[in-house]
Design an enzyme around this catalytic site. Sequence first.
Site, PDB file in Angstrom:
ATOM      1  N   ILE A 120       0.855  -1.251  -0.089  1.00 57.75           N
ATOM      2  CA  ILE A 120       0.024   0.034  -0.113  1.00 57.75           C
ATOM      3  C   ILE A 120       0.897   1.372   0.032  1.00 57.75           C
ATOM      4  O   ILE A 120       0.196   2.229  -0.258  1.00 57.75           O
ATOM      5  CB  ILE A 120      -1.072   0.032   1.133  1.00 57.75           C
ATOM      6  N   LYS A 121       2.174   1.140   0.138  1.00 57.90           N
ATOM      7  CA  LYS A 121       2.995   2.331   0.268  1.00 57.90           C
ATOM      8  C   LYS A 121       3.101   2.873  -1.026  1.00 57.90           C
ATOM      9  O   LYS A 121       2.852   2.120  -2.101  1.00 57.90           O
ATOM     10  CB  LYS A 121       4.423   2.019   1.331  1.00 57.90           C
TER      11      LYS A 121
END
Length: 399
Positions: free
Chosen positions: A188-189
């Site tokens: 998700i980063k």
Amino acid sequence: MTASSNPAAAGEFLPFCRPSIDDTDVAAVVETLTSGWITTGPRCAELEQAVCDRTGAAAAVAMTSGTAAMHLALLAMGIGPGDEVITPSMTWVSTPNVINLLGATPVFVDVDRDTLLVSPESIAAAITPRTKVIIPVHYAGAPCDLEAIRKVAGDVPILEDAAHAIGTRYGDREIGASGHAIFSLHPIKNITTGEGGIFVTDDTDLAATVRQLRFHGLGAEAWDRNQQGRSPQVEVQSPGFKYNLPDMNATLGITQLKRLDAFIERRAAIAREYHAGLPAGIEPLAVPTWDHGHAWHLFVVRVVEEQAGVDRATFMEGLKAMGIGTGIHFRAVHTHRWYRDHDIVAPGGLANTEWNSDRICSIPLFPGMSDADVSRVIDGIGEVCQATDVVSTRQGAPA
Ligand SMILES: *Cc1c(COP(=O)(O)O)cnc(C)c1O
């Protein structure tokens, strides 16, 4: 699996986040997979060098997660029983968990109500003779006011949680250029290695300690031994862990890092659309007043029921029913069961954290979103709030 950088078709579920994987990523990983060396080796070293080149850090050590990087950084900094570590409660659980597992005590401090960044004042008020490290979080991709925090920290070292902040700029330098920081490379980063994390520092001795701890505490890693053509008599210098990042993962990080600026540019454009298009009561975070470059890792809003006409649960449920995903980053750590049971902080002691913990919601933000996806989110939010005053000047978003 379909190409994950494709925009979602109308009606298809739109997640709040999705990694941007393109053909160059796939080709690079396939090359590593067929190269004869897939665990930690030359690609991992190349990623570490690329992160140093990008951020200006003197040294980088890649590991299997941001959590692993945080763990070993704190261990190498000598954190143990009896020590206090200052951190916001508005963070991911990994940091306070690791502090506890090292036998130290997390000391939670409050954040600014509208940026969710730790304030120098709250840090100053929490410093005691037992304070060993301060961990500010560059929340959602915005930098904390590092200069002010360094001033109140004095001699206490700072370990920046930059899980959201690869590519974030503070003043004229990128996060990681000086001091100590950890980045996360979770999917998700802003860029990913599948799972992964990197410790960066201007202290090359500290980097060497972390490097040794990431591979059993041995003085050399498998690739070094392999390169020499025979096994040297490497010995355990002190017991370590098994946190080394495989080359198959590191390869993905190398190609992702090359596209970081493009990713951030697209994220910023989407953020501008949201700022212009959200109805009253769906309050975005404020951006810092100091000179910075925002990495727009998350787009966090606060659902203020009195104005929005809905509470957060209804807001999230309503969007889900329209096929729009949301998330919560984060539920304040001191409100989790173990932390409540262990009286880590008195309830009510972190007013801004608690107010936000009950209202924040992350709406979809990832580079692969199409303009139609962005409109779909804005229109969906307008509908859920039954707002009559949805701002219609989406083209004229603030810079
Ligand atoms: C994601 C995250 C971490 C941990 O990173 P992992 O790579 O998932 O271990 C730490 N702190 C914050 C604020 C994060 O969002």
